[in-house]
Design a protein around this motif. Sequence first.
Motif: not given
Length: 286
Positions: A135-140, A144-146, A179-185
């Motif tokens: 997901f290097e170029h598709h992190t959004d 959105d899913k984690v 963690a804040k950006t991704a929304g997960c641990i």
Amino acid sequence: MGFTLNSTGDRTILRPTLVPPSPDSHKYSRGHAMIWSGPPLRTGASRLSARAALAVGAGLVTLVGDRPALLEHASHVTSIMLREADREFGFVDDRVTGFAIGPGAGVGQALQHVVLGLLGRGVPTVLDADALTTFEHHTDILFDKVGLTDVMTPHLGEFQRIFPDISVDSRQDAVRQAAKTAGCIVLLKGPETWIATPDGQTLVNRHASPWLATAGSGDVLTGLICGLLAQGVPSFDAASIAAWLHGDIGTRAGPGLTADIMIGHIPLVLRGCLNDAPEYGSRSRT
């Protein structure tokens, strides 16, 4: 089994406390961990994760993947189950309580599809290695899913690929922001392994060894986290406890350590965490 996370006031992880299973425990009450297999000739990494998940206490562990890969696994494992994957993700039933994907999985759209499909099943999931890099170029799409029960376990290179805008000058600040950006641990591996929650809580594992710098070591860590998740340990606690257990393996084993050998040390490490085991060294719980 029951695990309790222990730490100091300066956020350093201490030896966890382990309570044995109740007399009426059975395999499903101890959780079902599932590991996504790599393709043929790349199955070793996922097998290491599966063996670690089983050794850390999951009642059942299943490797899932395409039939050719499972035929490879079948010549190596006995107590680990094998299941062929399907496009509808029907292999993830209500009894699966922890999932891990990434070790040796390969990169590309096919893996992206699998990762996103698994995250949609609502099972606490460990994302490692290829499951992050793909997901290097598709992190959004990934972010959105984690969710809050999922755990990302990048090393520094993987971290910089999926969080390119976050400075790593301070690893504590970096993992907190990630963690804040991704929304997960997020668990950032290194000589000091930092773990963070989206709401800013952080812990660090300083109980480690340079002997852990060996191929497959990170796959064992992935399996430890997945095995703890499968047993119902909260995700932040599971990541933190697994980081300490992983470090203790390296500390106990020392020179000559390989990932294969690490699995055999897991029972010894767990025995040292039993609630009636004496403290060793100068550590103390808080």
